[in-house]
Design a protein around this motif. Structure first.
Motif, PDB file in Angstrom:
ATOM      1  N   GLY A 160       0.770  -1.257  -0.076  1.00 60.42           N
ATOM      2  CA  GLY A 160       0.007   0.109  -0.067  1.00 60.42           C
ATOM      3  C   GLY A 160       0.693   1.334  -0.174  1.00 60.42           C
ATOM      4  O   GLY A 160       0.410   2.482  -0.072  1.00 60.42           O
ATOM      5  N   GLN A 161       2.081   1.358  -0.034  1.00 59.86           N
ATOM      6  CA  GLN A 161       2.879   2.352   0.069  1.00 59.86           C
ATOM      7  C   GLN A 161       2.948   2.962  -1.242  1.00 59.86           C
ATOM      8  O   GLN A 161       2.826   2.547  -2.199  1.00 59.86           O
ATOM      9  CB  GLN A 161       4.424   1.962   0.216  1.00 59.86           C
ATOM     10  CG  GLN A 161       5.404   3.102   0.388  1.00 59.86           C
ATOM     11  CD  GLN A 161       7.068   2.700   0.418  1.00 59.86           C
ATOM     12  OE1 GLN A 161       7.226   1.422   0.449  1.00 59.86           O
ATOM     13  NE2 GLN A 161       7.855   3.446   0.391  1.00 59.86           N
ATOM     14  N   ILE A 162       2.699   4.512  -1.070  1.00 56.58           N
ATOM     15  CA  ILE A 162       2.602   5.270  -2.225  1.00 56.58           C
ATOM     16  C   ILE A 162       4.062   6.327  -2.161  1.00 56.58           C
ATOM     17  O   ILE A 162       4.170   6.890  -1.295  1.00 56.58           O
ATOM     18  CB  ILE A 162       1.210   6.220  -2.237  1.00 56.58           C
ATOM     19  CG1 ILE A 162       0.076   5.347  -2.200  1.00 56.58           C
ATOM     20  CG2 ILE A 162       1.264   7.246  -3.287  1.00 56.58           C
ATOM     21  CD1 ILE A 162      -1.207   5.884  -2.174  1.00 56.58           C
ATOM     22  N   ILE A 163       4.605   6.426  -3.415  1.00 59.04           N
ATOM     23  CA  ILE A 163       5.818   7.245  -3.612  1.00 59.04           C
ATOM     24  C   ILE A 163       5.333   8.223  -4.577  1.00 59.04           C
ATOM     25  O   ILE A 163       4.899   7.979  -5.718  1.00 59.04           O
ATOM     26  CB  ILE A 163       6.898   6.546  -3.988  1.00 59.04           C
ATOM     27  CG1 ILE A 163       7.215   5.481  -3.227  1.00 59.04           C
ATOM     28  CG2 ILE A 163       8.213   7.388  -4.411  1.00 59.04           C
ATOM     29  CD1 ILE A 163       8.555   4.555  -3.430  1.00 59.04           C
ATOM     30  N   LYS A 164       5.354   9.770  -4.043  1.00 59.03           N
ATOM     31  CA  LYS A 164       4.969  10.550  -5.219  1.00 59.03           C
ATOM     32  C   LYS A 164       6.272  11.139  -5.915  1.00 59.03           C
ATOM     33  O   LYS A 164       7.213  11.197  -5.438  1.00 59.03           O
ATOM     34  CB  LYS A 164       4.416  11.795  -4.552  1.00 59.03           C
ATOM     35  CG  LYS A 164       3.853  12.879  -5.201  1.00 59.03           C
ATOM     36  CD  LYS A 164       3.048  14.061  -4.441  1.00 59.03           C
ATOM     37  CE  LYS A 164       2.504  15.174  -5.364  1.00 59.03           C
ATOM     38  NZ  LYS A 164       1.899  16.145  -4.630  1.00 59.03           N
ATOM     39  N   LEU A 165       6.100  11.031  -7.241  1.00 54.13           N
ATOM     40  CA  LEU A 165       7.216  11.424  -8.103  1.00 54.13           C
ATOM     41  C   LEU A 165       7.230  12.962  -8.504  1.00 54.13           C
ATOM     42  O   LEU A 165       6.350  13.742  -8.132  1.00 54.13           O
ATOM     43  CB  LEU A 165       7.120  10.660  -9.286  1.00 54.13           C
ATOM     44  CG  LEU A 165       7.055   9.090  -9.247  1.00 54.13           C
ATOM     45  CD1 LEU A 165       7.116   8.413 -10.536  1.00 54.13           C
ATOM     46  CD2 LEU A 165       8.310   8.660  -8.447  1.00 54.13           C
TER      47      LEU A 165
ATOM     48  N   GLY B 108      11.683  11.123  -3.573  1.00 52.10           N
ATOM     49  CA  GLY B 108      11.623  12.198  -3.139  1.00 52.10           C
ATOM     50  C   GLY B 108      12.202  13.732  -3.474  1.00 52.10           C
ATOM     51  O   GLY B 108      12.197  14.571  -2.822  1.00 52.10           O
ATOM     52  N   ASP B 109      12.831  13.348  -4.777  1.00 52.77           N
ATOM     53  CA  ASP B 109      13.497  14.612  -5.205  1.00 52.77           C
ATOM     54  C   ASP B 109      11.975  15.447  -5.612  1.00 52.77           C
ATOM     55  O   ASP B 109      10.996  14.856  -6.142  1.00 52.77           O
ATOM     56  CB  ASP B 109      13.948  14.236  -6.595  1.00 52.77           C
ATOM     57  CG  ASP B 109      15.612  13.538  -6.058  1.00 52.77           C
ATOM     58  OD1 ASP B 109      15.930  13.691  -4.992  1.00 52.77           O
ATOM     59  OD2 ASP B 109      16.173  13.283  -7.133  1.00 52.77           O
ATOM     60  N   GLU B 110      12.527  16.814  -5.960  1.00 55.67           N
ATOM     61  CA  GLU B 110      11.381  17.830  -6.212  1.00 55.67           C
ATOM     62  C   GLU B 110      11.384  18.076  -7.926  1.00 55.67           C
ATOM     63  O   GLU B 110      10.420  18.111  -8.236  1.00 55.67           O
ATOM     64  CB  GLU B 110      11.768  19.174  -5.759  1.00 55.67           C
ATOM     65  CG  GLU B 110      11.645  19.231  -4.171  1.00 55.67           C
ATOM     66  CD  GLU B 110      10.299  18.886  -3.730  1.00 55.67           C
ATOM     67  OE1 GLU B 110       9.230  19.426  -4.422  1.00 55.67           O
ATOM     68  OE2 GLU B 110      10.159  18.333  -2.659  1.00 55.67           O
ATOM     69  N   GLU B 111      12.363  17.433  -8.613  1.00 53.09           N
ATOM     70  CA  GLU B 111      12.403  17.725 -10.036  1.00 53.09           C
ATOM     71  C   GLU B 111      13.114  16.502 -10.698  1.00 53.09           C
ATOM     72  O   GLU B 111      13.907  15.819 -10.084  1.00 53.09           O
ATOM     73  CB  GLU B 111      13.155  18.953 -10.470  1.00 53.09           C
ATOM     74  CG  GLU B 111      12.656  20.278  -9.795  1.00 53.09           C
ATOM     75  CD  GLU B 111      13.396  21.415 -10.224  1.00 53.09           C
ATOM     76  OE1 GLU B 111      14.489  21.242 -10.803  1.00 53.09           O
ATOM     77  OE2 GLU B 111      12.729  22.607 -10.098  1.00 53.09           O
ATOM     78  N   TRP B 112      12.926  16.210 -11.914  1.00 51.53           N
ATOM     79  CA  TRP B 112      13.581  15.303 -12.768  1.00 51.53           C
ATOM     80  C   TRP B 112      14.602  15.790 -13.519  1.00 51.53           C
ATOM     81  O   TRP B 112      14.872  17.066 -13.720  1.00 51.53           O
ATOM     82  CB  TRP B 112      12.666  14.831 -13.928  1.00 51.53           C
ATOM     83  CG  TRP B 112      11.421  14.154 -13.548  1.00 51.53           C
ATOM     84  CD1 TRP B 112      10.210  14.571 -13.567  1.00 51.53           C
ATOM     85  CD2 TRP B 112      11.092  12.425 -13.563  1.00 51.53           C
ATOM     86  NE1 TRP B 112       9.202  13.755 -13.123  1.00 51.53           N
ATOM     87  CE2 TRP B 112      10.052  12.474 -13.070  1.00 51.53           C
ATOM     88  CE3 TRP B 112      12.244  11.520 -13.217  1.00 51.53           C
ATOM     89  CZ2 TRP B 112       9.621  11.073 -12.767  1.00 51.53           C
ATOM     90  CZ3 TRP B 112      11.929  10.246 -13.429  1.00 51.53           C
ATOM     91  CH2 TRP B 112      10.533   9.963 -12.758  1.00 51.53           C
TER      92      TRP B 112
END
Length: 451
Positions: free
Chosen positions: A162-167, A218-222
């Motif tokens: 159920g873990q969600i990782i926001k990109l 966890g990065d803010e940008e690509w």
């Protein structure tokens, strides 16, 4: 979080046990011993399953795949601790994720090895934001959501934990549509994961076929690594022994792919994310060497073209890095109003990568391997020996690769380009579901994993 997998295929429910109990008031004293014996036998017939020793639970768990282990973890804490233990070996046959509608609150998964259909319900936090699933990678679902002001976002969802990782935001990348709901399937061509540690996940993605970007969860940008020009595309990518290999296809000015499988190493890059973590990226160019033999036959207003194209895939198989070429014939129609092209899978050719280049001679899969390819996720290679007798080795299970949004202006048509190729004799069986275009998403493979 408990597993959200539910079985959709018919199955037999356990019958309720009905117990006939004796009337103790009418029992004679001399029958007490017999009653005590019967009581003990009854207790043995109904043991307390929650008190099973761990070593016995381990033996049960060893015989289950990831989906069954996820459902078993819902029984109680002691069973969950064993069922989700990553140190216990597990073999998971890839599940076929069927197409879903935009904003659908669930995905349907088909286990072709056991003929079972599952339904996975998306978490409320995803559904409430209009989220939907448009692909998968390394056992994670690719989720598209709309945030404030209809800003598109993508996330990773692990269906087991159920873990969600926001990109990072993808608004910097241009999409080919103004529809905020179709951005994801258009923009994200491929996505690959590599676990630097239990907490650090390296993510690479191909956007719009021609932009290679990376980030750490966890990065803010690509970070854009490379961007192709006209008639240049990234076909596929694969982590192999800690290095990210990326296939870079150079087509001719007419869009034709005129190569014979010769592969040369184009460039190598190293990205240092911390003092102890770095990733090597090798761009591998697919270059021309010999034009594919072609024959064009006109029939009923259509052009039938042999060997119209190749699609290249990267896969790690039994400790080797392989390039798998998918060769197709084509049916083409073009006039002043509209054009249409249908590619029919004809055969597969396999080449082994050695020191950044591929041998010119074809090779075979080793040790009864099965390759799963196509769709949104990376290719997977497994041994047929790890599954039941119905699973045959030396085969390629392939899925449709049409871009689902290319055909909205055309009359509906059916694609049958998903099936199994037996490499022993080259026979192709189109046994997987047909796809009717236009549609909202494509089929892909999902191989759930414990994390």
């Amino acid at each position: 979080m408990g597993s959200s997998f539910s079985l959709l295929a018919p199955y037999d429910e356990h019958d309720e046990l009905v117990e006939d109990r004796a009337n103790h008031d009418t029992m004679d004293d001399e029958d007490n011993d017999e009653h005590e014996l019967a009581h003990n036998l009854e207790a043995n017939d109904h043991p307390d399953w929650l008190q099973l020793p761990d070593d016995l639970i381990v033996e049960i768990v060893k015989r289950l795949d990831v989906v069954d282990r996820a459902k078993l973890s819902n029984v109680c804490k002691s069973w969950s601790r064993v069922a989700l233990n990553k140190d216990i070996p597990v073999h998971q046959f890839p599940l076929l994720m069927l197409p879903s509608k935009i904003k659908s609150d669930h995905v349907r998964l088909f286990d072709t090895s056991r003929s079972l259909m599952y339904r996975f319900n998306l978490p409320d936090s995803v559904v409430q934001r209009g989220g939907w699933c448009f692909g998968s990678t390394k056992g994670w679902l690719l989720i598209a959501t709309l945030e404030k002001n209809y800003t598109p976002h993508i996330s990773l969802l692990n269906p087991v934990s159920g873990q969600i990782i926001k990109l990072p935001s993808i608004t910097a990348f241009e999409a080919c549509t103004n529809d905020p709901y179709s951005f994801a399937d258009l923009l994200v061509t491929k996505m690959e994961l590599y676990f630097l540690s239990e907490d650090d996940i390296f993510i690479s993605a191909i956007f719009d076929d021609n932009k290679l970007a990376i980030c750490i969860a966890g990065d803010e940008e690509w970070t854009i690594v490379s961007e192709s020009g006209d008639h240049n595309f990234y076909d596929d990518m694969c982590f192999f022994k800690g290095t990210l290999y990326v296939l870079h296809r150079c087509s001719g000015s007419d869009g034709d792919d005129d190569r014979d499988g010769v592969v040369l190493l184009n460039s190598a890059l190293t990205f240092q994310f911390s003092e102890s973590s770095s990733i090597a990226i090798k761009l591998v160019s697919l270059i021309g060497g010999q034009t594919l033999g072609r024959e064009i036959i006109e029939q009923n207003g259509f052009d039938i073209i042999t060997n119209i194209c190749r699609t290249a895939y990267l896969v790690e198989s039994h400790g080797e890095l392989l390039i798998v070429d998918r060769v197709s014939d084509g049916l083409s129609y073009d006039d002043d109003v509209q054009s249409f092209e249908y590619a029919k899978t004809k055969q597969f050719e396999i080449f082994k990568m050695v020191n950044g280049s591929a041998s010119k001679s074809m090779c075979k899969l080793r040790n009864d391997q099965i390759v799963f390819m196509g769709g949104r996720g990376p290719c997977v290679s497994l041994s047929a020996k790890d599954f039941n007798d119905k699973v045959k080795g030396n085969c390629i299970h392939f899925l449709d690769e049409y871009d689902v949004f290319d055909f909205f202006d055309l009359p509906p048509f059916v694609s049958r380009e998903s099936g199994i190729c037996c490499l022993d004799d080259g026979r192709i069986t189109r046994c997987y579901p047909t796809i009717k275009f236009p549609m909202d998403s494509r089929m892909t493979w999902l191989t759930p994993q414990l994390i």
